[in-house]
Design a protein around this motif. Structure first.
Motif, PDB file in Angstrom:
ATOM      1  N   GLU A  88       0.830  -1.204   0.000  1.00  0.00           N
ATOM      2  CA  GLU A  88       0.000   0.000   0.000  1.00  0.00           C
ATOM      3  C   GLU A  88       0.874   1.267   0.000  1.00  0.00           C
ATOM      4  OE1 GLU A  88      -2.244   0.489   3.564  1.00  0.00           O
ATOM      5  OE2 GLU A  88      -3.805   1.692   2.594  1.00  0.00           O
ATOM      6  N   VAL A  89       1.883   1.253   0.858  1.00  0.00           N
ATOM      7  CA  VAL A  89       2.791   2.407   0.929  1.00  0.00           C
ATOM      8  C   VAL A  89       3.598   2.525  -0.357  1.00  0.00           C
ATOM      9  CG1 VAL A  89       4.869   3.278   2.081  1.00  0.00           C
ATOM     10  CG2 VAL A  89       2.912   2.485   3.450  1.00  0.00           C
ATOM     11  N   ARG A  90       4.040   1.380  -0.871  1.00  0.00           N
ATOM     12  CA  ARG A  90       4.831   1.388  -2.109  1.00  0.00           C
ATOM     13  C   ARG A  90       4.029   2.037  -3.249  1.00  0.00           C
ATOM     14  NH1 ARG A  90       8.613  -2.234  -2.756  1.00  0.00           N
ATOM     15  NH2 ARG A  90       7.469  -3.705  -1.450  1.00  0.00           N
ATOM     16  N   ALA A  91       2.755   1.646  -3.342  1.00  0.00           N
ATOM     17  CA  ALA A  91       1.920   2.152  -4.434  1.00  0.00           C
ATOM     18  C   ALA A  91       1.646   3.650  -4.254  1.00  0.00           C
ATOM     19  CB  ALA A  91       0.615   1.373  -4.491  1.00  0.00           C
ATOM     20  N   ALA A  92       1.312   4.053  -3.028  1.00  0.00           N
ATOM     21  CA  ALA A  92       0.940   5.452  -2.802  1.00  0.00           C
ATOM     22  C   ALA A  92       2.127   6.394  -2.997  1.00  0.00           C
ATOM     23  CB  ALA A  92       0.368   5.619  -1.394  1.00  0.00           C
ATOM     24  N   ARG A  93       3.299   5.957  -2.568  1.00  0.00           N
ATOM     25  CA  ARG A  93       4.455   6.860  -2.560  1.00  0.00           C
ATOM     26  C   ARG A  93       5.394   6.632  -3.729  1.00  0.00           C
ATOM     27  NH1 ARG A  93       6.040   6.455   3.914  1.00  0.00           N
ATOM     28  NH2 ARG A  93       3.930   6.824   4.689  1.00  0.00           N
ATOM     29  N   GLY A  94       5.119   5.625  -4.538  1.00  0.00           N
ATOM     30  CA  GLY A  94       6.056   5.312  -5.618  1.00  0.00           C
ATOM     31  C   GLY A  94       7.394   4.865  -5.073  1.00  0.00           C
ATOM     32  N   ARG A  95       7.331   4.175  -3.927  1.00  0.00           N
ATOM     33  CA  ARG A  95       8.588   3.782  -3.276  1.00  0.00           C
ATOM     34  C   ARG A  95       9.065   2.450  -3.835  1.00  0.00           C
ATOM     35  NH1 ARG A  95      10.511   4.412   2.975  1.00  0.00           N
ATOM     36  NH2 ARG A  95      12.586   3.533   2.639  1.00  0.00           N
TER      37      ARG A  95
END
Ligand code: ZN
Length: 215
Positions: A88-95
């Protein structure tokens, strides 16, 4: 900083094993534009300095480290991000995964007008984080550790890291660009958890700061 030559200063820094001490905000070395890497360090010494910066970045731990943060006023930085975050964080932040890279004499410019605002922190400002709206995509021009030209675009979290580290080489700290009302402690697990959501929208509402328009 009183040292006879940059070479001697770097040699003395590297005399100790292990991670190097990180310079904290308030030290003028973080506020002066760093000088270009132009052969003043031998290839061997430069390679040892880069290795020590990588060890220091890993130990901190951090995803980037600029030479002024270890008291060396050179336009040199290392970046690396294993991106060990939730999907979820990867997708939202482009991380996304950012392999180890050395940036020598880097400069960046925005590509397109999109901005992305997220919490970020800095090893030289321990105990805090703040929201910074940055270019979502940048073009990086630099040299690598062997002196080869780099001209490459970065997006998402890697673009954020490139901007943060290159800013250090210009005497700029992330707080200079931050929404100052977003400033938050990271000194307890509860404080870290408070704004751990993938995006800072709730923080913006509750702390009273603006986010750039989303598209
Ligand atoms: Zn930093």
């Amino acid at each position: 900083m009183p040292f006879t030559s940059l070479n001697d200063h770097v040699e003395s820094l590297l005399a100790a094993e292990g991670p190097l001490p990180i310079v904290a905000a308030g030290d003028p070395v973080l506020r002066r534009p760093a000088g270009p890497v132009d052969g003043q360090l031998s290839d061997g010494l430069l390679a040892r300095l880069i290795a020590a910066m990588r060890v220091t970045m890993h130990a901190a731990p951090g995803v980037g480290l600029a030479a002024p943060q270890i008291g060396v006023p050179l336009r040199l930085a290392v970046i690396e991000d294993a991106a060990a975050v939730s999907e979820e964080v990867r997708a939202a932040r482009g991380r996304t995964l950012q392999p180890f890279r050395v940036l020598v004499n880097p400069a960046y410019e925005a590509v397109g007008g999109r901005r992305a605002a997220f919490y970020e922190g800095c090893l030289s400002v321990p105990g805090y984080q703040a929201v910074v709206a940055r270019h979502e995509r940048v073009r990086l021009r630099a040299l690598d550790e062997r002196g080869r030209a780099v001209d490459e675009e970065f997006t998402g979290w890697p673009a954020r890291i490139v901007q943060h580290e290159t800013d250090h080489l210009n005497g700029t700290l992330y707080l200079d660009r931050a929404e100052i009302r977003s400033l938050s402690s990271t000194q307890t697990p509860e404080a870290v958890e408070r704004w751990a959501q993938p995006t800072p929208e709730r923080a913006a509402r509750e702390l009273g700061f603006e986010l750039p328009p989303r598209d």
